[in-house]
Design an enzyme around this catalytic site. Structure first.
Site, PDB file in Angstrom:
ATOM      1  N   PHE A  22      41.262  45.937  21.929  1.00  0.00           N
ATOM      2  CA  PHE A  22      41.180  44.492  21.679  1.00  0.00           C
ATOM      3  C   PHE A  22      42.264  44.025  20.708  1.00  0.00           C
ATOM      4  O   PHE A  22      42.341  42.828  20.400  1.00  0.00           O
ATOM      5  CB  PHE A  22      39.779  44.128  21.136  1.00  0.00           C
ATOM      6  CG  PHE A  22      38.756  43.986  22.241  1.00  0.00           C
ATOM      7  CD1 PHE A  22      38.365  45.092  22.991  1.00  0.00           C
ATOM      8  CD2 PHE A  22      38.213  42.752  22.546  1.00  0.00           C
ATOM      9  CE1 PHE A  22      37.451  44.955  24.038  1.00  0.00           C
ATOM     10  CE2 PHE A  22      37.306  42.602  23.589  1.00  0.00           C
ATOM     11  CZ  PHE A  22      36.920  43.706  24.329  1.00  0.00           C
ATOM     12  N   SER A  40      43.200  38.972  29.822  1.00  0.00           N
ATOM     13  CA  SER A  40      42.985  37.538  29.553  1.00  0.00           C
ATOM     14  C   SER A  40      43.118  36.716  30.828  1.00  0.00           C
ATOM     15  O   SER A  40      43.859  37.081  31.759  1.00  0.00           O
ATOM     16  CB  SER A  40      44.021  37.062  28.537  1.00  0.00           C
ATOM     17  OG  SER A  40      43.990  35.652  28.421  1.00  0.00           O
ATOM     18  N   TYR A  76      52.473  35.853  26.588  1.00  0.00           N
ATOM     19  CA  TYR A  76      51.192  36.498  26.274  1.00  0.00           C
ATOM     20  C   TYR A  76      50.491  36.944  27.565  1.00  0.00           C
ATOM     21  O   TYR A  76      50.056  38.092  27.698  1.00  0.00           O
ATOM     22  CB  TYR A  76      50.341  35.504  25.477  1.00  0.00           C
ATOM     23  CG  TYR A  76      48.888  35.881  25.356  1.00  0.00           C
ATOM     24  CD1 TYR A  76      48.477  36.965  24.582  1.00  0.00           C
ATOM     25  CD2 TYR A  76      47.901  35.130  26.015  1.00  0.00           C
ATOM     26  CE1 TYR A  76      47.138  37.306  24.473  1.00  0.00           C
ATOM     27  CE2 TYR A  76      46.560  35.461  25.907  1.00  0.00           C
ATOM     28  CZ  TYR A  76      46.187  36.548  25.145  1.00  0.00           C
ATOM     29  OH  TYR A  76      44.854  36.876  25.041  1.00  0.00           O
TER      30      TYR A  76
HETATM   31  P1  NAI Z   1      42.249  37.869  17.258  1.00  0.00           P
HETATM   32  O1  NAI Z   1      43.636  37.368  17.157  1.00  0.00           O
HETATM   33  O2  NAI Z   1      41.218  37.269  16.367  1.00  0.00           O
HETATM   34  O3  NAI Z   1      42.230  39.448  17.048  1.00  0.00           O
HETATM   35  C1  NAI Z   1      43.301  40.292  17.412  1.00  0.00           C
HETATM   36  C2  NAI Z   1      43.499  41.316  16.325  1.00  0.00           C
HETATM   37  O4  NAI Z   1      44.607  42.136  16.682  1.00  0.00           O
HETATM   38  C3  NAI Z   1      43.808  40.693  14.953  1.00  0.00           C
HETATM   39  O5  NAI Z   1      42.866  41.114  13.979  1.00  0.00           O
HETATM   40  C4  NAI Z   1      45.205  41.198  14.628  1.00  0.00           C
HETATM   41  O6  NAI Z   1      45.396  41.491  13.252  1.00  0.00           O
HETATM   42  C5  NAI Z   1      45.294  42.444  15.489  1.00  0.00           C
HETATM   43  N1  NAI Z   1      46.710  42.770  15.747  1.00  0.00           N
HETATM   44  C6  NAI Z   1      47.729  41.925  16.047  1.00  0.00           C
HETATM   45  N2  NAI Z   1      48.897  42.597  16.096  1.00  0.00           N
HETATM   46  C7  NAI Z   1      48.607  43.897  15.847  1.00  0.00           C
HETATM   47  C8  NAI Z   1      49.380  45.078  15.752  1.00  0.00           C
HETATM   48  N3  NAI Z   1      50.720  45.066  15.925  1.00  0.00           N
HETATM   49  N4  NAI Z   1      48.751  46.227  15.467  1.00  0.00           N
HETATM   50  C9  NAI Z   1      47.404  46.261  15.284  1.00  0.00           C
HETATM   51  N5  NAI Z   1      46.616  45.194  15.351  1.00  0.00           N
HETATM   52  C10 NAI Z   1      47.209  44.015  15.629  1.00  0.00           C
HETATM   53  O7  NAI Z   1      41.812  37.726  18.781  1.00  0.00           O
HETATM   54  P2  NAI Z   1      40.361  37.783  19.434  1.00  0.00           P
HETATM   55  O8  NAI Z   1      39.970  36.416  19.826  1.00  0.00           O
HETATM   56  O9  NAI Z   1      39.456  38.598  18.591  1.00  0.00           O
HETATM   57  O10 NAI Z   1      40.681  38.569  20.784  1.00  0.00           O
HETATM   58  C11 NAI Z   1      40.572  39.979  20.853  1.00  0.00           C
HETATM   59  C12 NAI Z   1      41.279  40.450  22.118  1.00  0.00           C
HETATM   60  O11 NAI Z   1      40.718  39.805  23.257  1.00  0.00           O
HETATM   61  C13 NAI Z   1      42.772  40.143  22.132  1.00  0.00           C
HETATM   62  O12 NAI Z   1      43.460  41.205  22.755  1.00  0.00           O
HETATM   63  C14 NAI Z   1      42.874  38.899  22.995  1.00  0.00           C
HETATM   64  O13 NAI Z   1      44.122  38.816  23.643  1.00  0.00           O
HETATM   65  C15 NAI Z   1      41.726  39.118  23.976  1.00  0.00           C
HETATM   66  N6  NAI Z   1      41.215  37.872  24.481  1.00  0.00           N
HETATM   67  C16 NAI Z   1      40.426  37.074  23.688  1.00  0.00           C
HETATM   68  C17 NAI Z   1      39.936  35.869  24.195  1.00  0.00           C
HETATM   69  C18 NAI Z   1      39.020  34.993  23.399  1.00  0.00           C
HETATM   70  O14 NAI Z   1      38.576  33.983  23.951  1.00  0.00           O
HETATM   71  N7  NAI Z   1      38.668  35.311  22.147  1.00  0.00           N
HETATM   72  C19 NAI Z   1      40.275  35.426  25.550  1.00  0.00           C
HETATM   73  C20 NAI Z   1      41.109  36.352  26.285  1.00  0.00           C
HETATM   74  C21 NAI Z   1      41.535  37.536  25.766  1.00  0.00           C
HETATM   75  C1  15L Z   2      42.949  33.824  25.235  1.00  0.00           C
HETATM   76  O1  15L Z   2      43.497  34.726  25.873  1.00  0.00           O
HETATM   77  C2  15L Z   2      43.051  33.739  23.769  1.00  0.00           C
HETATM   78  O2  15L Z   2      43.065  35.017  23.168  1.00  0.00           O
HETATM   79  C3  15L Z   2      41.943  32.898  23.147  1.00  0.00           C
HETATM   80  O3  15L Z   2      42.305  32.601  21.807  1.00  0.00           O
HETATM   81  C4  15L Z   2      41.742  31.598  23.944  1.00  0.00           C
HETATM   82  O4  15L Z   2      42.900  30.822  23.870  1.00  0.00           O
HETATM   83  C5  15L Z   2      41.422  31.950  25.380  1.00  0.00           C
HETATM   84  O5  15L Z   2      42.416  32.791  25.943  1.00  0.00           O
HETATM   85  C6  15L Z   2      41.296  30.720  26.282  1.00  0.00           C
HETATM   86  O6  15L Z   2      41.994  30.648  27.292  1.00  0.00           O
HETATM   87  O7  15L Z   2      40.462  29.863  25.975  1.00  0.00           O
END
Ligand code: NAI
Ligand code: 15L
Length: 272
Positions: free
Chosen positions: A78, A118, A143
């Protein structure tokens, strides 16, 4: 294709543990592992007991990721840049990062990965189109491209080395849908955990791509592959309808109303 045996893994690795979803999963995934190794480049709150391990790691550092993966039985990937940024920012964390994760999985004999993909892999489809996980990808951003590459990486590592992955094209995983688009894309934290549970335990997944959404009305994604894994969402964005529909209505040509990926479709260019 579904499994009823949910014996805890000995050790699960969760990358992105300091992030929005990482903090939720840290708690909700406890039943599925004797020990969870929590990793991020950012500060992760200290381990609360001997069932947690905290390891700081930059996903762009191949050697550090190799050490991170040693001794784990499955990986929940993640971590990474989670919104649209310049290609250079995405490259290290997401593109090199996902390669480092799979390469370490191969070296250490890890057989199952759950990849946080995503909806931005298919973001340029219009909101009046219905697609499934086999529809051609239409990434809406650097992305989205990085997640598309991650999915290809998962296919390659299954075909070449037998490492199984469920890639979850998460819609919008937040406490509540924040706008009309998210009425279709919303994934509750409870349903996210239910889907991850199936992604960890369903046998014979090869590389399966599913959509991460709750039981919403008016959806754009045919999620039969998630159903096949045994995923049965229990929440729906509909309970927030009144609140969301009280928000101002964007114009009909606003990308947030046109494209499945919403505003990501018009982010950038960067660095001009
Ligand atoms: P977030 O941005 O809150 O968490 C991502 C984490 O990855 C952060 O804590 C950040 O410090 C860490 N990170 C970034 N660069 C890094 C690196 N070089 N090395 C190690 N860690 C690193 O995002 P969230 O919302 O928690 O999403 C988690 C995962 O789910 C992500 O991969 C995101 O792309 C994916 N995702 C989330 C969605 C959502 O609606 N929350 C929708 C689609 C996908
Ligand atoms: C994602 O992939 C992002 O990580 C999240 O922050 C939202 O933007 C989500 O998609 C979305 O499409 O709502």
């Amino acid at each position: 294709m579904t499994s009823t045996s949910n014996a805890p893994f000995n050790r699960l690795l969760l990358t992105g543990a300091a992030g929005g979803l990482g903090k939720v999963l840290r708690e909700s995934l406890r039943p599925y592992a004797n020990v969870i190794r929590l990793s991020d480049i950012a500060d992760v709150a200290p381990a609360i007991d001997d069932r947690e391990e905290v390891v700081r790691c930059d996903l762009s550092d191949k050697q550090a990721v190799d050490q991170l993966v040693e001794g784990v039985d499955a990986i929940l990937h993640f971590g990474g840049v989670s919104v649209e940024r310049s290609f250079e920012e995405i490259l290290g964390a997401n593109i090199c990062g996902v390669f480092h994760i799979y390469e370490a999985a191969r070296r250490h004999g890890v057989k199952r990965v759950v990849f946080a993909s995503s909806n931005h892999v298919i973001g340029f489809y219009k909101q009046d189109e219905v697609i499934d996980a086999h529809s051609p990808r239409r990434p809406d951003s650097y992305y989205g491209l990085s997640k598309s590459y991650g999915e290809d990486m998962a296919t390659f590592y299954f075909d070449r080395y037998g490492i199984e992955t469920v890639s979850i094209r998460i819609g919008s995983a937040f406490p509540e849908p924040q706008n009309r688009r998210m009425m279709s894309t919303w994934l509750s934290f409870g349903d996210l955990t239910r889907l991850i549970e199936r992604a960890l335990y369903a046998p014979g997944v090869g590389h399966t791509v599913v959509y991460g959404m709750s039981d919403n009305n008016n959806v754009w994604w045919d999620n039969h592959l998630a159903t096949r894994l045994g995923y049965a969402p229990q929440d729906s964005s509909d309970v927030f309808r009144e609140k969301v529909e009280a928000l101002p209505l964007p114009s009909a040509d606003d990308p947030i109303r046109v494209y499945q990926g919403g505003a990501f479709c018009v982010a950038g260019p960067f660095g001009d």
